[in-house]
Scaffold this motif. Structure first.
Motif, PDB file in Angstrom:
ATOM      1  N   VAL A 133     -30.783  50.316 -18.524  1.00  0.00           N
ATOM      2  CA  VAL A 133     -30.116  49.045 -18.802  1.00  0.00           C
ATOM      3  C   VAL A 133     -31.060  48.151 -19.591  1.00  0.00           C
ATOM      4  O   VAL A 133     -32.181  47.865 -19.147  1.00  0.00           O
ATOM      5  CB  VAL A 133     -29.683  48.346 -17.498  1.00  0.00           C
ATOM      6  N   TYR A 134     -30.619  47.734 -20.767  1.00  0.00           N
ATOM      7  CA  TYR A 134     -31.388  46.789 -21.582  1.00  0.00           C
ATOM      8  C   TYR A 134     -30.895  45.381 -21.301  1.00  0.00           C
ATOM      9  O   TYR A 134     -29.699  45.079 -21.433  1.00  0.00           O
ATOM     10  CB  TYR A 134     -31.220  47.095 -23.068  1.00  0.00           C
ATOM     11  N   LEU A 135     -31.825  44.521 -20.899  1.00  0.00           N
ATOM     12  CA  LEU A 135     -31.532  43.112 -20.658  1.00  0.00           C
ATOM     13  C   LEU A 135     -32.228  42.295 -21.740  1.00  0.00           C
ATOM     14  O   LEU A 135     -33.454  42.364 -21.880  1.00  0.00           O
ATOM     15  CB  LEU A 135     -32.038  42.688 -19.275  1.00  0.00           C
ATOM     16  N   PRO A 136     -31.478  41.526 -22.538  1.00  0.00           N
ATOM     17  CA  PRO A 136     -32.085  40.774 -23.638  1.00  0.00           C
ATOM     18  C   PRO A 136     -32.957  39.642 -23.114  1.00  0.00           C
ATOM     19  O   PRO A 136     -32.826  39.224 -21.953  1.00  0.00           O
ATOM     20  CB  PRO A 136     -30.867  40.243 -24.398  1.00  0.00           C
ATOM     21  N   PRO A 137     -33.863  39.124 -23.927  1.00  0.00           N
ATOM     22  CA  PRO A 137     -34.737  38.029 -23.469  1.00  0.00           C
ATOM     23  C   PRO A 137     -33.961  36.842 -22.914  1.00  0.00           C
ATOM     24  O   PRO A 137     -34.393  36.207 -21.937  1.00  0.00           O
ATOM     25  CB  PRO A 137     -35.498  37.640 -24.748  1.00  0.00           C
ATOM     26  N   GLU A 138     -32.815  36.544 -23.526  1.00  0.00           N
ATOM     27  CA  GLU A 138     -32.023  35.388 -23.077  1.00  0.00           C
ATOM     28  C   GLU A 138     -31.610  35.507 -21.619  1.00  0.00           C
ATOM     29  O   GLU A 138     -31.410  34.488 -20.938  1.00  0.00           O
ATOM     30  CB  GLU A 138     -30.783  35.236 -23.969  1.00  0.00           C
ATOM     31  N   TYR A 139     -31.474  36.732 -21.127  1.00  0.00           N
ATOM     32  CA  TYR A 139     -31.061  36.949 -19.741  1.00  0.00           C
ATOM     33  C   TYR A 139     -32.046  36.290 -18.766  1.00  0.00           C
ATOM     34  O   TYR A 139     -31.663  35.883 -17.661  1.00  0.00           O
ATOM     35  CB  TYR A 139     -30.969  38.452 -19.469  1.00  0.00           C
ATOM     36  N   PHE A 140     -33.317  36.174 -19.189  1.00  0.00           N
ATOM     37  CA  PHE A 140     -34.368  35.659 -18.303  1.00  0.00           C
ATOM     38  C   PHE A 140     -34.763  34.227 -18.622  1.00  0.00           C
ATOM     39  O   PHE A 140     -35.616  33.654 -17.935  1.00  0.00           O
ATOM     40  CB  PHE A 140     -35.613  36.559 -18.420  1.00  0.00           C
ATOM     41  N   GLN A 141     -34.164  33.632 -19.629  1.00  0.00           N
ATOM     42  CA  GLN A 141     -34.559  32.288 -20.033  1.00  0.00           C
ATOM     43  C   GLN A 141     -33.808  31.233 -19.227  1.00  0.00           C
ATOM     44  O   GLN A 141     -32.602  31.389 -18.959  1.00  0.00           O
ATOM     45  CB  GLN A 141     -34.304  32.114 -21.532  1.00  0.00           C
ATOM     46  N   PRO A 142     -34.493  30.170 -18.810  1.00  0.00           N
ATOM     47  CA  PRO A 142     -33.878  29.172 -17.913  1.00  0.00           C
ATOM     48  C   PRO A 142     -32.571  28.594 -18.449  1.00  0.00           C
ATOM     49  O   PRO A 142     -31.636  28.355 -17.684  1.00  0.00           O
ATOM     50  CB  PRO A 142     -34.964  28.094 -17.801  1.00  0.00           C
ATOM     51  N   GLU A 143     -32.485  28.362 -19.749  1.00  0.00           N
ATOM     52  CA  GLU A 143     -31.280  27.731 -20.293  1.00  0.00           C
ATOM     53  C   GLU A 143     -30.055  28.640 -20.216  1.00  0.00           C
ATOM     54  O   GLU A 143     -28.924  28.189 -20.406  1.00  0.00           O
ATOM     55  CB  GLU A 143     -31.510  27.285 -21.742  1.00  0.00           C
ATOM     56  N   TYR A 144     -30.277  29.941 -19.943  1.00  0.00           N
ATOM     57  CA  TYR A 144     -29.163  30.888 -19.837  1.00  0.00           C
ATOM     58  C   TYR A 144     -28.913  31.323 -18.382  1.00  0.00           C
ATOM     59  O   TYR A 144     -28.158  32.252 -18.147  1.00  0.00           O
ATOM     60  CB  TYR A 144     -29.451  32.141 -20.663  1.00  0.00           C
ATOM     61  N   ARG A 145     -29.528  30.642 -17.423  1.00  0.00           N
ATOM     62  CA  ARG A 145     -29.512  31.140 -16.050  1.00  0.00           C
ATOM     63  C   ARG A 145     -28.117  31.193 -15.440  1.00  0.00           C
ATOM     64  O   ARG A 145     -27.869  31.976 -14.522  1.00  0.00           O
ATOM     65  CB  ARG A 145     -30.441  30.314 -15.168  1.00  0.00           C
ATOM     66  N   THR A 146     -27.182  30.377 -15.934  1.00  0.00           N
ATOM     67  CA  THR A 146     -25.819  30.398 -15.393  1.00  0.00           C
ATOM     68  C   THR A 146     -24.852  31.149 -16.311  1.00  0.00           C
ATOM     69  O   THR A 146     -23.664  31.228 -16.004  1.00  0.00           O
ATOM     70  CB  THR A 146     -25.297  28.958 -15.190  1.00  0.00           C
ATOM     71  N   ARG A 147     -25.356  31.690 -17.383  1.00  0.00           N
ATOM     72  CA  ARG A 147     -24.474  32.339 -18.351  1.00  0.00           C
ATOM     73  C   ARG A 147     -24.282  33.816 -18.007  1.00  0.00           C
ATOM     74  O   ARG A 147     -25.200  34.491 -17.545  1.00  0.00           O
ATOM     75  CB  ARG A 147     -25.060  32.219 -19.756  1.00  0.00           C
ATOM     76  N   THR A 148     -23.078  34.314 -18.227  1.00  0.00           N
ATOM     77  CA  THR A 148     -22.833  35.751 -18.156  1.00  0.00           C
ATOM     78  C   THR A 148     -22.864  36.328 -19.567  1.00  0.00           C
ATOM     79  O   THR A 148     -22.680  35.608 -20.552  1.00  0.00           O
ATOM     80  CB  THR A 148     -21.482  36.058 -17.499  1.00  0.00           C
ATOM     81  N   PHE A 149     -23.098  37.634 -19.665  1.00  0.00           N
ATOM     82  CA  PHE A 149     -23.303  38.280 -20.954  1.00  0.00           C
ATOM     83  C   PHE A 149     -22.287  39.401 -21.164  1.00  0.00           C
ATOM     84  O   PHE A 149     -21.861  40.055 -20.196  1.00  0.00           O
ATOM     85  CB  PHE A 149     -24.715  38.874 -21.028  1.00  0.00           C
ATOM     86  N   PRO A 150     -21.910  39.655 -22.410  1.00  0.00           N
ATOM     87  CA  PRO A 150     -21.110  40.859 -22.679  1.00  0.00           C
ATOM     88  C   PRO A 150     -21.964  42.093 -22.456  1.00  0.00           C
ATOM     89  O   PRO A 150     -23.200  42.036 -22.513  1.00  0.00           O
ATOM     90  CB  PRO A 150     -20.726  40.694 -24.160  1.00  0.00           C
ATOM     91  N   ALA A 151     -21.319  43.205 -22.200  1.00  0.00           N
ATOM     92  CA  ALA A 151     -22.034  44.456 -21.930  1.00  0.00           C
ATOM     93  C   ALA A 151     -21.398  45.590 -22.717  1.00  0.00           C
ATOM     94  O   ALA A 151     -20.182  45.591 -22.954  1.00  0.00           O
ATOM     95  CB  ALA A 151     -22.015  44.786 -20.438  1.00  0.00           C
ATOM     96  N   ALA A 152     -22.222  46.541 -23.111  1.00  0.00           N
ATOM     97  CA  ALA A 152     -21.734  47.726 -23.819  1.00  0.00           C
ATOM     98  C   ALA A 152     -22.325  48.968 -23.173  1.00  0.00           C
ATOM     99  O   ALA A 152     -23.535  49.039 -22.944  1.00  0.00           O
ATOM    100  CB  ALA A 152     -22.105  47.680 -25.293  1.00  0.00           C
ATOM    101  N   VAL A 153     -21.465  49.928 -22.878  1.00  0.00           N
ATOM    102  CA  VAL A 153     -21.916  51.252 -22.466  1.00  0.00           C
ATOM    103  C   VAL A 153     -22.265  52.022 -23.734  1.00  0.00           C
ATOM    104  O   VAL A 153     -21.498  52.029 -24.696  1.00  0.00           O
ATOM    105  CB  VAL A 153     -20.819  51.991 -21.677  1.00  0.00           C
ATOM    106  N   VAL A 154     -23.428  52.656 -23.755  1.00  0.00           N
ATOM    107  CA  VAL A 154     -23.878  53.429 -24.913  1.00  0.00           C
ATOM    108  C   VAL A 154     -24.083  54.874 -24.463  1.00  0.00           C
ATOM    109  O   VAL A 154     -24.885  55.134 -23.561  1.00  0.00           O
ATOM    110  CB  VAL A 154     -25.183  52.861 -25.502  1.00  0.00           C
ATOM    111  N   LEU A 155     -23.365  55.801 -25.085  1.00  0.00           N
ATOM    112  CA  LEU A 155     -23.363  57.196 -24.656  1.00  0.00           C
ATOM    113  C   LEU A 155     -24.003  58.111 -25.694  1.00  0.00           C
ATOM    114  O   LEU A 155     -23.807  57.932 -26.899  1.00  0.00           O
ATOM    115  CB  LEU A 155     -21.923  57.677 -24.400  1.00  0.00           C
TER     116      LEU A 155
END
Length: 372
Positions: A133-155
Motif C-alpha cells: 500500500v502506497y500512502l502519499p505524503p499528504e496522508y501524513f500531513q496535519p492539514e490533511y488529517r481529516t481528509r479521505t483519499f481516493p484509492a486505486a487497486v494496481v494489479l
C-alpha cells in the motif's frame, strides 16, 4: 539467496565470464583427439552455455518480474492462501512492515510518503494475500488529517510479483512525481497480484467450488482497505489498473461492479478469460459464468455499466491491437460507458511499454475519482 537477489545475478555473470575465460585458456590442451579431450571440450562448452543462459534468464526475470522465488520458478509454490479459519489480530488487514518510497528525497512520511506491506484476509471469501500500500505524503500531513483519499487497486499480470509494481514499474514514485507537478491528486495505491490463489491463474473469476476471486476484489478488498486507511466512502472513490491479466481483471471488475470501481484501466489487456494449463477449468460447466467473464458478450447482452474505461495497445508489437480498436467501438456504441485509450506507435508486451503508459493512466484515473 533468493531468485531475484542481485548477488545471485552477479554470481551467474561471474560464472559465465569465468567459464568463457577458462574455455579460451584450456582449449589448446583439449584440441587433441581422444575421448577425454572431446569430453573436456563438450563439458566446457555446455557449462559456458548454461551459465550464459542462466545469466540472461536471471536478468530478464529481474527486469520483468516473471517469478518471485525459486519455488515459484520450479512450480513448487504450494501455499494456496485461500481458506483460513481466523482473522488476524487487528482485523482483515494487518501491516507487516513499512518502507520508504523508492527515490524519495526524505525518509519522513510527511515529505516522502510511505509504502506498507500488508496481509489481507477476505471477510467473506477467506482469501488471504499480501499487498503493498502506497500512502502519499499528504496522508501524513496535519492539514490533511481529516481528509479521505481516493484509492486505486494496481494489479500485475500472471504470474507477476507485487514487488515489481513498486521497484520495476515505479507506481509510487510516478504518482508522487505527478502530484508534485500538479497533474494528479494524492491517491492511495493498493498494489498486488491478481494471483491470490497461487499457483493457479484464476482470472479474477468466482470459480464454482474454488476461490471466489471476483468477490474478493469487488467486496472484501475495498472493505479491508477502507477499514484501515482513510479512503473515501463514496462509489466514486475507487479505481483499478492492471497490465496483461491484471488489465483484463481491471476492465471486468469495473464493468461488473461500477458502484465499486468508478474507473478501470487495462494496459495491454485481453477481453476474454483464457482456459489453459494455468487456469484449469474456471467455469465448471456454468455457461452464465463463462459468458459474464467474456467482455464481448457482456457488452452485447448486459446493461451498459456506468463506469469509465481506459485501454492501451501498440500499433506494432502488441497482439491485442485490432481487438482493442474493436473493443473501443463496442463500448462507444453502448452510449453510457465511457472509453479512453492510449495507443503507442510501437511497444511490446513488457515493462518498458507499460512504464510509458502509467503516467497518463494515473492522471486519467485521478480525474475520474473523488475520495472526499
Amino acid at each position: 539467496m533468493g531468485l531475484t537477489s542481485d548477488k545471485v545475478l552477479a554470481l551467474a555473470v561471474l560464472a559465465a565470464l569465468g567459464l568463457f575465460v577458462g574455455t579460451v585458456w584450456l582449449w589448446p590442451r583439449l584440441a587433441r583427439r581422444g575421448p577425454r579431450a572431446v569430453a573436456g571440450r563438450v563439458g566446457l562448452l555446455l557449462a559456458t552455455q548454461l551459465a550464459l543462459f542462466a545469466s540472461v534468464g536471471l536478468l530478464a526475470n529481474q527486469a520483468f518480474g516473471f517469478y518471485a522465488s525459486w519455488a515459484d520458478l520450479f512450480g513448487q509454490e504450494k501455499d494456496q492462501g485461500v481458506v483460513v479459519d481466523h482473522v488476524p489480530a487487528g482485523g482483515p488487514l494487518r501491516v507487516a512492515e513499512t518502507r520508504r518510497v523508492p527515490g524519495a528525497t526524505s525518509a519522513g512520511p510527511q515529505r516522502g510518503g510511505r509504502i506498507e506491506k500488508v496481509d489481507i484476509v477476505g471477510r467473506t471469501t477467506r482469501i488471504a494475500t499480501p499487498a503493498y500500500v502506497y500512502l502519499p505524503p499528504e496522508y501524513f500531513q496535519p492539514e490533511y488529517r481529516t481528509r479521505t483519499f481516493p484509492a486505486a487497486v494496481v494489479l500485475t499480470g500472471y504470474p507477476g510479483t507485487a514487488q515489481a509494481l513498486v521497484d520495476k514499474l515505479d507506481y509510487p514514485r510516478t504518482a508522487a512525481r505527478l502530484v508534485g507537478e500538479g497533474r494528479m491528486e494524492p491517491m492511495i495505491l493498493v498494489m498486488m497480484r491478481p494471483t491470490v490463489a497461487p499457483p493457479r491463474d484464476t482470472e479474477c473469476v468466482d470459480i464454482p467450488g474454488g476461490p471466489q476471486t471476483e468477490t474478493f476484489f469487488a467486496s472484501d478488498l475495498p472493505e479491508a482497505v477502507s477499514g484501515h486507511y482513510r479512503v473515501g466512502g463514496d462509489p466514486g472513490s475507487w479505481g483499478i489498473i492492471g497490465d496483461s491479466t491484471g488489465g483484463y481483471c481491471a476492465l471486468k471488475l469495473a464493468m461488473h461492479h461500477p458502484r465499486v470501481y468508478a474507473a478501470g484501466a487495462g494496459l495491454s489487456a485481453y477481453y476474454k478469460a483464457p482456459i489453459d494449463a494455468t487456469t484449469g477449468d474456471l467455469f465448471r460447466g456454468d455457461e452464465e459464468l463463462r459468458n459474464r467473464a467474456n467482455l464481448w458478450w457482456y457488452l452485447a447482452h448486459m446493461p451498459a455499466p456506468d463506469t469509465s474505461l481506459l485501454v492501451s495497445s501498440s500499433k506494432v508489437g502488441e497482439s491485442n491491437y485490432k481487438d482493442t480498436l474493436k473493443f473501443i467501438e463496442r463500448v462507444k456504441a453502448t452510449g453510457l460507458t465511457r472509453i479512453s485509450s492510449i495507443v503507442l506507435e510501437s511497444g511490446g508486451h513488457n515493462f518498458n511499454t507499460w512504464r510509458r503508459e502509467i503516467p497518463g493512466t494515473l492522471q486519467w484515473l485521478s480525474g475520474r475519482l473523488d475520495g472526499r
